[in-house]
Design a protein around this motif. Structure first.
Motif, PDB file in Angstrom:
ATOM      1  N   ASN A  74       0.825  -1.168   0.066  1.00 59.33           N
ATOM      2  CA  ASN A  74      -0.034  -0.050  -0.152  1.00 59.33           C
ATOM      3  C   ASN A  74       0.951   1.222  -0.075  1.00 59.33           C
ATOM      4  OD1 ASN A  74      -2.580  -1.380   0.388  1.00 59.33           O
ATOM      5  ND2 ASN A  74      -2.011  -1.804   2.390  1.00 59.33           N
ATOM      6  N   PHE A  75       0.613   1.983  -0.874  1.00 62.59           N
ATOM      7  CA  PHE A  75       1.414   3.513  -0.930  1.00 62.59           C
ATOM      8  C   PHE A  75       0.913   4.489   0.035  1.00 62.59           C
ATOM      9  CE2 PHE A  75       1.990   2.032  -5.621  1.00 62.59           C
ATOM     10  CZ  PHE A  75       2.927   1.151  -5.277  1.00 62.59           C
ATOM     11  N   THR A  76       1.168   3.945   1.353  1.00 60.06           N
ATOM     12  CA  THR A  76       0.628   5.247   2.402  1.00 60.06           C
ATOM     13  C   THR A  76       1.768   5.303   3.231  1.00 60.06           C
ATOM     14  OG1 THR A  76      -0.112   3.263   3.781  1.00 60.06           O
ATOM     15  CG2 THR A  76      -1.640   4.179   2.238  1.00 60.06           C
ATOM     16  N   LEU A  77       1.850   6.338   3.771  1.00 61.45           N
ATOM     17  CA  LEU A  77       3.034   6.698   4.808  1.00 61.45           C
ATOM     18  C   LEU A  77       3.058   5.727   5.842  1.00 61.45           C
ATOM     19  CD1 LEU A  77       5.435   8.517   5.285  1.00 61.45           C
ATOM     20  CD2 LEU A  77       3.809  10.013   6.489  1.00 61.45           C
ATOM     21  N   GLY A  78       1.846   5.573   6.685  1.00 65.57           N
ATOM     22  CA  GLY A  78       1.857   4.602   7.680  1.00 65.57           C
ATOM     23  C   GLY A  78       2.428   3.368   7.499  1.00 65.57           C
ATOM     24  N   TYR A  79       1.834   2.593   6.300  1.00 70.45           N
ATOM     25  CA  TYR A  79       2.300   1.164   5.962  1.00 70.45           C
ATOM     26  C   TYR A  79       3.763   1.129   5.563  1.00 70.45           C
ATOM     27  CZ  TYR A  79       2.229  -3.326   3.907  1.00 70.45           C
ATOM     28  OH  TYR A  79       2.502  -4.533   3.633  1.00 70.45           O
ATOM     29  N   TRP A  80       4.442   2.422   4.893  1.00 69.71           N
ATOM     30  CA  TRP A  80       5.774   2.252   4.777  1.00 69.71           C
ATOM     31  C   TRP A  80       6.686   2.359   5.879  1.00 69.71           C
ATOM     32  CZ3 TRP A  80       8.213   4.163  -0.487  1.00 69.71           C
ATOM     33  CH2 TRP A  80       7.531   3.508  -1.480  1.00 69.71           C
ATOM     34  N   GLU A  81       6.104   3.160   6.847  1.00 69.95           N
ATOM     35  CA  GLU A  81       6.824   3.367   8.243  1.00 69.95           C
ATOM     36  C   GLU A  81       6.793   1.957   8.958  1.00 69.95           C
ATOM     37  OE1 GLU A  81       4.553   6.475  10.287  1.00 69.95           O
ATOM     38  OE2 GLU A  81       5.909   8.050   9.411  1.00 69.95           O
ATOM     39  N   HIS A  82       5.972   1.118   9.011  1.00 72.89           N
ATOM     40  CA  HIS A  82       5.830  -0.022   9.428  1.00 72.89           C
ATOM     41  C   HIS A  82       6.798  -1.115   8.593  1.00 72.89           C
ATOM     42  CE1 HIS A  82       4.243  -4.013  10.609  1.00 72.89           C
ATOM     43  NE2 HIS A  82       4.388  -4.247   9.388  1.00 72.89           N
ATOM     44  N   MET A  83       6.888  -0.939   7.611  1.00 74.21           N
ATOM     45  CA  MET A  83       7.721  -1.564   6.541  1.00 74.21           C
ATOM     46  C   MET A  83       9.285  -1.404   7.138  1.00 74.21           C
ATOM     47  SD  MET A  83       6.173  -3.715   4.756  1.00 74.21           S
ATOM     48  CE  MET A  83       6.777  -4.290   3.348  1.00 74.21           C
ATOM     49  N   LEU A  84       9.581  -0.103   7.395  1.00 78.03           N
ATOM     50  CA  LEU A  84      11.005   0.430   7.704  1.00 78.03           C
ATOM     51  C   LEU A  84      11.318  -0.198   8.959  1.00 78.03           C
ATOM     52  CD1 LEU A  84      13.619   2.225   7.356  1.00 78.03           C
ATOM     53  CD2 LEU A  84      12.234   3.909   8.246  1.00 78.03           C
ATOM     54  N   GLU A  85      10.438  -0.124   9.941  1.00 79.07           N
ATOM     55  CA  GLU A  85      10.683  -0.763  11.383  1.00 79.07           C
ATOM     56  C   GLU A  85      10.791  -2.198  11.170  1.00 79.07           C
ATOM     57  OE1 GLU A  85       7.454   0.298  13.701  1.00 79.07           O
ATOM     58  OE2 GLU A  85       7.938   2.506  13.679  1.00 79.07           O
ATOM     59  N   ASN A  86      10.221  -2.972  10.347  1.00 77.58           N
ATOM     60  CA  ASN A  86      10.354  -4.309  10.330  1.00 77.58           C
ATOM     61  C   ASN A  86      11.117  -4.978   9.205  1.00 77.58           C
ATOM     62  OD1 ASN A  86       8.486  -5.333  12.624  1.00 77.58           O
ATOM     63  ND2 ASN A  86       7.392  -3.409  11.697  1.00 77.58           N
ATOM     64  N   LEU A  87      12.136  -3.980   8.513  1.00 77.15           N
ATOM     65  CA  LEU A  87      12.559  -4.384   7.299  1.00 77.15           C
ATOM     66  C   LEU A  87      13.547  -5.483   7.071  1.00 77.15           C
ATOM     67  CD1 LEU A  87      12.496  -3.020   4.415  1.00 77.15           C
ATOM     68  CD2 LEU A  87      14.747  -1.837   5.024  1.00 77.15           C
ATOM     69  N   SER A  88      14.143  -5.903   8.172  1.00 77.43           N
ATOM     70  CA  SER A  88      15.080  -6.823   7.983  1.00 77.43           C
ATOM     71  C   SER A  88      14.353  -8.025   8.232  1.00 77.43           C
ATOM     72  CB  SER A  88      16.146  -6.944   9.358  1.00 77.43           C
ATOM     73  OG  SER A  88      16.907  -7.852   9.456  1.00 77.43           O
TER      74      SER A  88
ATOM     75  N   SER B  76      12.185 -12.899   5.211  1.00 77.78           N
ATOM     76  CA  SER B  76      11.065 -13.853   5.038  1.00 77.78           C
ATOM     77  C   SER B  76      10.363 -13.870   3.499  1.00 77.78           C
ATOM     78  CB  SER B  76      10.266 -13.577   6.161  1.00 77.78           C
ATOM     79  OG  SER B  76       9.337 -12.454   5.604  1.00 77.78           O
ATOM     80  N   GLU B  77      10.898 -12.735   2.782  1.00 77.60           N
ATOM     81  CA  GLU B  77      10.286 -12.662   1.402  1.00 77.60           C
ATOM     82  C   GLU B  77      11.003 -13.843   0.412  1.00 77.60           C
ATOM     83  OE1 GLU B  77       8.286 -10.688  -1.836  1.00 77.60           O
ATOM     84  OE2 GLU B  77       7.794 -10.929   0.435  1.00 77.60           O
ATOM     85  N   ASN B  78       9.713 -14.174  -0.391  1.00 77.64           N
ATOM     86  CA  ASN B  78      10.056 -15.443  -1.324  1.00 77.64           C
ATOM     87  C   ASN B  78      11.100 -16.323  -0.484  1.00 77.64           C
ATOM     88  OD1 ASN B  78       8.632 -13.941  -3.245  1.00 77.64           O
ATOM     89  ND2 ASN B  78      10.855 -12.669  -3.845  1.00 77.64           N
ATOM     90  N   ASP B  79      10.160 -16.961   0.708  1.00 77.50           N
ATOM     91  CA  ASP B  79      11.078 -18.221   0.967  1.00 77.50           C
ATOM     92  C   ASP B  79      12.576 -17.822   1.359  1.00 77.50           C
ATOM     93  OD1 ASP B  79      11.249 -20.622   2.367  1.00 77.50           O
ATOM     94  OD2 ASP B  79      12.038 -21.743   0.426  1.00 77.50           O
ATOM     95  N   ASP B  80      13.094 -16.739   2.142  1.00 75.17           N
ATOM     96  CA  ASP B  80      14.232 -16.297   2.497  1.00 75.17           C
ATOM     97  C   ASP B  80      15.202 -16.194   1.301  1.00 75.17           C
ATOM     98  OD1 ASP B  80      13.515 -16.231   5.143  1.00 75.17           O
ATOM     99  OD2 ASP B  80      14.348 -18.095   5.613  1.00 75.17           O
ATOM    100  N   TYR B  81      14.599 -15.814   0.393  1.00 75.48           N
ATOM    101  CA  TYR B  81      15.531 -15.763  -1.117  1.00 75.48           C
ATOM    102  C   TYR B  81      16.857 -14.958  -0.862  1.00 75.48           C
ATOM    103  CZ  TYR B  81      16.804 -14.096  -5.664  1.00 75.48           C
ATOM    104  OH  TYR B  81      17.479 -13.852  -6.832  1.00 75.48           O
TER     105      TYR B  81
END
Length: 880
Positions: A359-373, A378-383
């Motif tokens: 979702n291209f929202t500021l709140g969602y991207w902030e959540h992604m930043l906090e949990n980026l690692s 975990s994306e694509n089976d630990d690709y």
């Protein structure tokens, strides 16, 4: 791996007891022999073992059993050492004669031996060596990874260089290695060239082969032959080599060997690729810099570096939004997300692909930043993690603990190479090699990790040695995940880990709440290592087994960062102590520290070392950061004198009254830092004994008392390579410079203060033959510097002149030295600035713009014309 580290560590404990001149305990000889036999067998097993759990989130049960048995043996032996040493100290204080019974020790060790016997039988009967979980389908995984078409952003220039080398008209067959860490874009670069229309038109035959870690040479040869001529019959290896050689002879061919891990592959393939002067090319992508060095000259290697900030942002933008413009409200958070990727194209591409579906929202991207690692891994089976883990799984057993340990350091930290080496040694997981010192072994291991592109070089010394390094965040995440899986070390964070009681290494990050630290410290009954990143809690862990305390920070203000000396010096099994000391501490005895290797103390109070410091046989490294260590005179020489043959570094000693007796006790000193702030009336010639240290390579001397005779008494050993000398203003430099110039190995010289009574420095022919770095500071009466021959400084690379207001000019001969690549001037006269400008121009004529010439100019007079003239060709950091 944790199992290998545990075995080597146990071997070190046994060796420490057996080789110590005054061991705290004695072990039964037959039990020692039995233990060593089983430890060697298990080590050899692990060195060739391919765990079926290598790509699993679960730990290998067999490896964990080895860890548990080795740790149990350590507990038994070290418990007995601690009880014996403490009871002996108490008996000495109380004039008693109590002793610890050795019956229980014998039986407990026997129980461990029986457990090892069971393991020995299991590994001996192991008929089938487990293949890597990725072994059978590893090639398929590698193939899939190449299909991820990451954009060639930030590497356009590298691609053009590669295309040029492939088609430059040179008729010799050439090998072009492309080197870099996993995920940096080696395959993408090679694929960009391979699929380029220019390449398709230029070569008669183009072949792409991906080499898996578990390769099959027959299958590789067959696949090359199929791509080269369209078919391949069922032939053996020799017939395939002959057929391929015939097929390629007389043709201009391009062979891409993607992701090579071993030089053995090339040794088996090279005779199939003929040299027929048709301009053929072989491109090899690899993560191994040392492998690339075997294939061609170093200057021909194509080195892939991390993307810069602009290229990283462009790649991210195009991955997320394609050709559309980036939303203004998301730019700031987007740049923070890109910054977390640290220039690794693989990470940027994976994160960008994920964000493109978000979702291209500021709140969602902030959540992604906090949990980026966690999200990336975990994306694509630990690709992303799987690609990087290939590098870890390919490491030999002896390097895996060293690499995992790099996860102990905080994210983005610049890691001192010497600090990493000292910590590896103290942990005991370095296996001795022949007659090499552990320090040498550790440096070689660090170089291997750099060559494998698992560790990034941050700063190189003038001699090409690694001074400091970093680890990419994703590789650090890999360390943390693997360390947790194998119980190699434990990070105490907001959520206190379960099972911390049995953890041997505990790391406290800066962000950990105090209540969690307190809870963890009380639970760490078996901890051997306590690493604390910042002053957050001053209590020590509730563990009597402590060996490594790494709690030193450069800023140690505040009582929460300081430990009472008496508490720390009761850690009987200490090997490595680095901490800030509470300044009101009572300086205790050091009798308990029978096996201390490294002692680093930051304390504002003068530390008058107890006399028993001269009996600490195992000491390797001593550093008092505030230059306030006072060493007592050693005991009178007698028959049982202890030679501290392991002590190589002694830093921060105040008013060291060097004598012949001192030199005899510490004969292997390689680095010495001393300060003299009072006149030594009784033994003013103590500095003359410096020449007796035949292995001394680095020396720092601060002389703060006024004594004109002092320089005449100074004498230095011919082994000296680095010298920093700070002297009072009346110290006459003419008396000592000829002595320094005659040192055959001296490559770095720093002189601070002093005076030239003649106001002139005239260098002598044949001196300073090895000097690479020269710094003069505060010699403000030096007017003329005369160099009679340009060969006086043949290897000079760095020239730093600070606070030399009277100096008229830099000798023109210095500018004729082809190796000079750094000039720094500060508070120098206008004429020196103009001379430096002339030198710079001469160097640019010789070397073009490749030289990294940084000149700091501070002009005393603000004459606009002179200002323009002096700085027209400079990179100026500051002007006043």
């Amino acid at each position: 791996m944790a199992a290998y580290a545990a075995l080597v560590s146990l071997m070190h404990i046994i060796d420490d007891i057996e080789t110590h001149p005054s061991p705290p305990i004695s072990l039964d000889k037959q039990q020692v022999q039995s233990l060593i036999e089983k430890l060697v067998l298990l080590q050899e097993f692990l060195e060739s073992y391919n765990s079926p759990f290598a790509y699993s989130d679960e730990a290998d049960p067999l490896e964990m059993r080895i860890v548990d048995v080795a740790h149990a043996a350590e507990d038994v032996i070290e418990s007995y050492i601690i009880d014996t040493v403490q009871l002996s100290a108490k008996a000495t204080n109380d004039n008693g004669d109590e002793q610890v019974s050795c019956i229980h020790l014998y039986q407990d060790v026997q129980n461990v031996i029986e457990e090892m016997d069971l393991l020995k039988k299991e590994v001996t009967q192991e008929k089938v060596v487990h293949k890597d979980n990725m072994g059978s389908d590893g090639a398929g995984f590698r193939s899939n990874s190449t299909e991820k078409n990451h954009l060639m952003i930030g590497f356009d220039g590298v691609l053009l260089q590669l295309l040029n080398r492939l088609t430059d008209g040179n008729t010799n067959r050439q090998i072009i290695p492309i080197v870099g860490m996993g995920g940096i874009g080696k395959t993408t670069l090679a694929k960009g060239a391979f699929e380029h229309r220019l390449i398709k038109d230029h070569f008669d035959i183009c072949v792409w082969i991906t080499i898996s870690q578990e390769y099959n040479i027959v299958e590789i040869l067959r696949e090359v032959l199929i791509q080269a001529r369209g078919s391949s019959s069922n032939m053996n290896e020799n017939d395939l080599q002959v057929a391929l050689h015939k097929c390629l002879w007389g043709r201009r061919y391009l062979i891409i060997l993607d992701d090579m891990w071993s030089i053995d592959v090339w040794d088996k393939l090279k005779f199939s690729f003929p040299e027929c002067n048709e301009g053929s090319r072989i491109v090899v992508t690899t993560r191994m810099s040392n492998l690339a060095a075997h294939l061609t000259d170093s200057y021909k290697v194509c080195k892939m570096n991390l993307l810069d900030e602009d290229s990283s942002w462009t790649l991210f933008s195009k991955t997320v939004f394609g050709e559309q413009s980036f939303p203004t409200d998301l730019k700031q958070i987007g740049k923070e997300i890109v910054g977390k990727c640290n220039g690794l194209p693989l990470a940027i591409a994976v994160v960008g692909g994920l964000m493109a579906k978000s979702n291209f929202t500021l709140g969602y991207w902030e959540h992604m930043l906090e949990n980026l690692s966690a999200i990336v891994n975990s994306e694509n089976d630990d690709y992303c993690l799987k690609i990087l883990k290939l590098s870890y799984n390919h490491l030999p057993a002896y390097l895996k603990p060293c690499f995992l340990y790099m996860g102990v350091f905080e994210e983005d930290r610049v890691i001192s190479a010497s600090e990493a080496v000292r910590l590896w040694i103290s942990e005991g997981f370095l296996k001795p090699i022949n007659n090499k010192s552990l320090n040498t072994v550790a440096k070689e291991y660090l170089k291997e990790l750099v060559d494998r592109n698992l560790i990034l070089v941050h700063d190189l010394g003038l001699l090409g040695n690694v001074k400091s390094c970093k680890i990419h965040d994703l590789l650090r995440d890999l360390c943390l995940k693997e360390a947790k899986k194998q119980r190699f070390f434990c990070i105490v964070e907001e959520q206190s880990p379960r099972g911390i009681t049995n953890q041997h290494r505990i790391v406290i990050p800066t962000s950990t709440p105090k209540e969690k630290i307190r809870e963890a410290l009380y639970s760490m009954s078996h901890a051997r290592t306590y690493v604390r990143h910042k002053y957050v809690y001053q209590e020590l862990p509730n563990s009597r087994f402590m060996r490594t305390l790494d709690a030193y920070t450069s800023s140690y203000t505040g009582s929460d960062n300081l430990f009472p000396l008496e508490n720390v010096f009761h850690l009987v099994n200490s090997r490595y102590l680095a901490f800030g000391a509470y300044w009101e501490s009572v300086i205790p005895s050091m009798n308990l520290l029978w096996n201390l290797h490294t002692l680093i103390i930051a304390c504002r109070k003068d530390f008058i070392a107890p006399i028993e410091i001269w009996k600490m046989h195992k000491l390797r490294y001593v550093h008092f950061t505030e230059w306030n260590l006072h060493l007592p005179d050693p005991p009178s020489i007698n028959n049982d004198i202890i030679i501290m043959e392991n002590l190589e570094v002694l830093k921060g000693v105040e008013n060291f009254s060097l004598s012949e007796d001192d030199v005899k006790r510490i004969p292997n000193i390689m680095k010495l830092d001393v300060i003299y702030n009072v006149e030594l009336t009784e033994r003013v010639d103590c500095v003359s004994y410096l020449q007796c240290f035949s292995k001394l390579e680095s020396l720092t001397v601060f002389v703060r008392f006024n004594d004109r005779k002092c320089p005449l008494k100074m004498s230095f050993p011919p082994s000296l390579k680095k010298l920093r000398l700070t002297v009072p203003t009346n110290f006459e430099l003419e008396d000592i410079l000829p002595l320094l110039g005659a040192l055959p190995l001296l490559w770095r010289l720093t002189l601070q203060n002093g005076r030239f009574r003649t106001r002139n420095w005239e260098t002598i022919e044949g001196q300073f033959r090895s000097l690479r770095s020269l710094a003069l500071s505060g010699c403000d009466d030096l007017e003329d510097w005369t160099v009679l021959e340009s060969s006086h400084f043949p290897l000079l690379k760095e020239l730093h002149l600070l606070n030399l207001d009277a100096l008229k000019e830099i000798p023109s001969e210095i500018g004729e030295i082809a190796t000079l690549n750094s000039i720094k001037l500060d508070w120098c006269s206008i004429s020196v600035v103009l001379s430096a400008k002339q030198i710079l121009e001469e160097q640019q004529d010789l070397h073009g713009d490749e030289l990294d010439l940084h000149v700091i100019v501070r002009l005393r007079e603000k004459d606009e014309e002179l200002l323009k003239l002096a700085t027209s060709n400079f990179q100026v950091s500051s002007l006043t």
